[in-house]
Design a protein around this motif. Structure first.
Motif, PDB file in Angstrom:
ATOM      1  N   TYR A  21      52.331  13.080 -24.620  1.00  0.00           N
ATOM      2  CA  TYR A  21      53.681  13.286 -25.154  1.00  0.00           C
ATOM      3  C   TYR A  21      53.829  14.639 -25.840  1.00  0.00           C
ATOM      4  O   TYR A  21      54.882  15.281 -25.742  1.00  0.00           O
ATOM      5  N   LEU A  22      52.780  15.087 -26.519  1.00  0.00           N
ATOM      6  CA  LEU A  22      52.848  16.410 -27.146  1.00  0.00           C
ATOM      7  C   LEU A  22      53.009  17.504 -26.096  1.00  0.00           C
ATOM      8  O   LEU A  22      53.749  18.471 -26.299  1.00  0.00           O
ATOM      9  N   SER A  23      52.322  17.353 -24.969  1.00  0.00           N
ATOM     10  CA  SER A  23      52.406  18.367 -23.911  1.00  0.00           C
ATOM     11  C   SER A  23      53.803  18.456 -23.322  1.00  0.00           C
ATOM     12  O   SER A  23      54.171  19.475 -22.731  1.00  0.00           O
ATOM     13  N   LYS A  24      54.608  17.402 -23.493  1.00  0.00           N
ATOM     14  CA  LYS A  24      55.975  17.393 -22.977  1.00  0.00           C
ATOM     15  C   LYS A  24      56.999  17.851 -24.016  1.00  0.00           C
ATOM     16  O   LYS A  24      58.194  17.883 -23.739  1.00  0.00           O
ATOM     17  N   GLY A  25      56.522  18.151 -25.219  1.00  0.00           N
ATOM     18  CA  GLY A  25      57.422  18.607 -26.267  1.00  0.00           C
ATOM     19  C   GLY A  25      57.977  17.513 -27.138  1.00  0.00           C
ATOM     20  O   GLY A  25      58.854  17.763 -27.978  1.00  0.00           O
ATOM     21  N   ASP A  26      57.488  16.272 -26.962  1.00  0.00           N
ATOM     22  CA  ASP A  26      57.970  15.164 -27.777  1.00  0.00           C
ATOM     23  C   ASP A  26      57.324  15.188 -29.166  1.00  0.00           C
ATOM     24  O   ASP A  26      56.309  15.853 -29.390  1.00  0.00           O
ATOM     25  N   THR A  27      57.926  14.440 -30.080  1.00  0.00           N
ATOM     26  CA  THR A  27      57.365  14.267 -31.419  1.00  0.00           C
ATOM     27  C   THR A  27      56.583  12.963 -31.455  1.00  0.00           C
ATOM     28  O   THR A  27      57.060  11.937 -30.960  1.00  0.00           O
ATOM     29  N   VAL A  28      55.399  12.987 -32.018  1.00  0.00           N
ATOM     30  CA  VAL A  28      54.526  11.816 -32.040  1.00  0.00           C
ATOM     31  C   VAL A  28      54.113  11.476 -33.461  1.00  0.00           C
ATOM     32  O   VAL A  28      53.655  12.340 -34.215  1.00  0.00           O
ATOM     33  N   PHE A  29      54.293  10.204 -33.824  1.00  0.00           N
ATOM     34  CA  PHE A  29      53.689   9.645 -35.026  1.00  0.00           C
ATOM     35  C   PHE A  29      52.444   8.894 -34.558  1.00  0.00           C
ATOM     36  O   PHE A  29      52.557   7.865 -33.892  1.00  0.00           O
ATOM     37  N   ALA A  30      51.280   9.415 -34.881  1.00  0.00           N
ATOM     38  CA  ALA A  30      50.010   8.860 -34.419  1.00  0.00           C
ATOM     39  C   ALA A  30      49.378   8.039 -35.534  1.00  0.00           C
ATOM     40  O   ALA A  30      49.002   8.583 -36.579  1.00  0.00           O
ATOM     41  N   VAL A  31      49.264   6.742 -35.305  1.00  0.00           N
ATOM     42  CA  VAL A  31      48.704   5.845 -36.311  1.00  0.00           C
ATOM     43  C   VAL A  31      47.223   5.623 -36.020  1.00  0.00           C
ATOM     44  O   VAL A  31      46.832   5.285 -34.893  1.00  0.00           O
ATOM     45  N   LEU A  50      53.307  16.730 -34.328  1.00  0.00           N
ATOM     46  CA  LEU A  50      52.384  15.613 -34.535  1.00  0.00           C
ATOM     47  C   LEU A  50      52.289  15.249 -36.008  1.00  0.00           C
ATOM     48  O   LEU A  50      51.940  16.089 -36.839  1.00  0.00           O
ATOM     49  N   LYS A  51      52.591  14.008 -36.301  1.00  0.00           N
ATOM     50  CA  LYS A  51      52.457  13.468 -37.649  1.00  0.00           C
ATOM     51  C   LYS A  51      51.406  12.358 -37.591  1.00  0.00           C
ATOM     52  O   LYS A  51      51.601  11.359 -36.897  1.00  0.00           O
ATOM     53  N   VAL A  52      50.305  12.549 -38.283  1.00  0.00           N
ATOM     54  CA  VAL A  52      49.233  11.559 -38.285  1.00  0.00           C
ATOM     55  C   VAL A  52      49.394  10.625 -39.480  1.00  0.00           C
ATOM     56  O   VAL A  52      49.527  11.083 -40.617  1.00  0.00           O
ATOM     57  N   ILE A  53      49.394   9.328 -39.197  1.00  0.00           N
ATOM     58  CA  ILE A  53      49.509   8.317 -40.254  1.00  0.00           C
ATOM     59  C   ILE A  53      48.178   7.582 -40.348  1.00  0.00           C
ATOM     60  O   ILE A  53      47.745   6.920 -39.403  1.00  0.00           O
ATOM     61  N   TYR A  58      44.311  -2.068 -39.670  1.00  0.00           N
ATOM     62  CA  TYR A  58      45.402  -2.678 -38.902  1.00  0.00           C
ATOM     63  C   TYR A  58      45.605  -4.108 -39.394  1.00  0.00           C
ATOM     64  O   TYR A  58      45.183  -5.085 -38.775  1.00  0.00           O
ATOM     65  N   ASN A  59      46.257  -4.211 -40.546  1.00  0.00           N
ATOM     66  CA  ASN A  59      46.576  -5.502 -41.151  1.00  0.00           C
ATOM     67  C   ASN A  59      47.964  -5.400 -41.776  1.00  0.00           C
ATOM     68  O   ASN A  59      48.692  -4.423 -41.527  1.00  0.00           O
ATOM     69  N   ALA A  60      48.350  -6.391 -42.566  1.00  0.00           N
ATOM     70  CA  ALA A  60      49.699  -6.386 -43.144  1.00  0.00           C
ATOM     71  C   ALA A  60      49.921  -5.166 -44.029  1.00  0.00           C
ATOM     72  O   ALA A  60      50.969  -4.506 -43.958  1.00  0.00           O
ATOM     73  N   ALA A  61      48.942  -4.840 -44.867  1.00  0.00           N
ATOM     74  CA  ALA A  61      49.075  -3.686 -45.759  1.00  0.00           C
ATOM     75  C   ALA A  61      49.175  -2.395 -44.959  1.00  0.00           C
ATOM     76  O   ALA A  61      49.982  -1.506 -45.274  1.00  0.00           O
ATOM     77  N   GLY A  62      48.361  -2.279 -43.913  1.00  0.00           N
ATOM     78  CA  GLY A  62      48.423  -1.093 -43.065  1.00  0.00           C
ATOM     79  C   GLY A  62      49.747  -0.980 -42.339  1.00  0.00           C
ATOM     80  O   GLY A  62      50.269   0.129 -42.143  1.00  0.00           O
ATOM     81  N   GLY A  63      50.302  -2.125 -41.953  1.00  0.00           N
ATOM     82  CA  GLY A  63      51.611  -2.122 -41.311  1.00  0.00           C
ATOM     83  C   GLY A  63      52.701  -1.632 -42.245  1.00  0.00           C
ATOM     84  O   GLY A  63      53.558  -0.822 -41.857  1.00  0.00           O
ATOM     85  N   MET A  64      52.683  -2.112 -43.477  1.00  0.00           N
ATOM     86  CA  MET A  64      53.684  -1.684 -44.443  1.00  0.00           C
ATOM     87  C   MET A  64      53.522  -0.205 -44.788  1.00  0.00           C
ATOM     88  O   MET A  64      54.510   0.515 -44.962  1.00  0.00           O
ATOM     89  N   LYS A  65      52.283   0.271 -44.873  1.00  0.00           N
ATOM     90  CA  LYS A  65      52.041   1.689 -45.138  1.00  0.00           C
ATOM     91  C   LYS A  65      52.594   2.541 -44.001  1.00  0.00           C
ATOM     92  O   LYS A  65      53.191   3.605 -44.229  1.00  0.00           O
TER      93      LYS A  65
END
Length: 240
Positions: A21-31, A50-53, A58-65
């Motif tokens: 997706y980055l190679s196509k110019g899209d914006t990516v939120f990478a978890v 690219l925004k890295v989260i 990968y649990n409830a707390a991680g989902g809310m974060k």
């Protein structure tokens, strides 16, 4: 240009999707649980895209974060790719803890993300413009005896795919992709690879490109929702 949220981005398919997706110019939120060198290098290469989260787990707390990190973003596509594959725990005292991990990664975390996404766009005037794609497994339909607990939670994600497709139509389209032997791990023995390929009609490793192509097909086809697509070289109909 689109904005895509992808989970499980540190390696393999998730990392490949980020690159695509980055190679196509899209914006990516990478978890990812924690950022690795590959993602750090991509972030230097695409600082505005690219925004890295780092969700921690990968649990409830991680989902809310994760949700807190993207609350103001206009997301077009959510790809729930995070996965944990291990054989069943045999020690009775440890089964519950391990199964809980499978449940959190494959069902709870995606549910938190998908519900946020669905509720955010539930009143949108755009029909089917937003996409959720859940990466499951061909084992969801024909489980492995050795990894029955993994398979059952992937099957749960398949059920959630159909439920959320009903729940958030027509604003959201929710589909799944069921990979087969697309990319063997270094830990796979030659004997196990030979056995898997002998059960696969196309008798070859698919590579991540076939999954990326299928995801693109789903996004571009405006009339798909509640669908599961197997990408397995025919293994699911040839495996005992």
């Amino acid at each position: 240009m689109k904005t895509i949220l992808i989970t499980g981005c540190g390696r393999r398919l998730g990392f490949g999707l980020v690159q695509n997706y980055l190679s196509k110019g899209d914006t990516v939120f990478a978890v990812t649980r924690t950022i690795n060198d590959g993602l750090a290098q991509l972030r230097q290469q695409y600082p505005d895209k690219l925004k890295v989260i780092e969700c921690g787990e990968y649990n409830a707390a991680g989902g809310m974060k994760t949700i807190e990190s993207i609350a103001d973003a206009d997301i077009d596509i959510v790809i729930n790719n995070a996965s944990l594959y291990e054989d069943d725990e045999r020690q009775l005292g440890a089964i519950a803890d391990k199964f809980q991990r499978f449940f959190e990664v494959h069902m709870l975390f995606p549910t938190v993300i998908n519900e946020w996404f669905g509720q955010k766009y539930a009143l949108s005037s755009e029909v089917g413009a937003k996409n959720v794609i859940n990466i499951t497994d061909i084992f969801a339909d024909n489980p492995s005896q050795a990894s029955s607990h993994y398979c059952s939670t992937k099957a749960g994600l398949e059920s959630l795919t159909k439920s959320l497709a009903k729940k958030y139509a027509p604003q959201l389209r929710v589909n799944s992709v069921q990979p087969g032997p697309v990319k063997f791990l270094p830990s796979h023995s030659e004997a196990s690879i030979k056995k898997v390929l002998s059960e696969t009609l196309l008798a070859s490793e698919g590579g991540f490109e076939c999954l990326i192509d299928t995801i693109e097909f789903i996004v571009n086809n405006h009339y798909l929702t509640g669908v599961s697509i197997k990408v397995d070289g025919g293994r699911s109909i040839n495996r005992g």
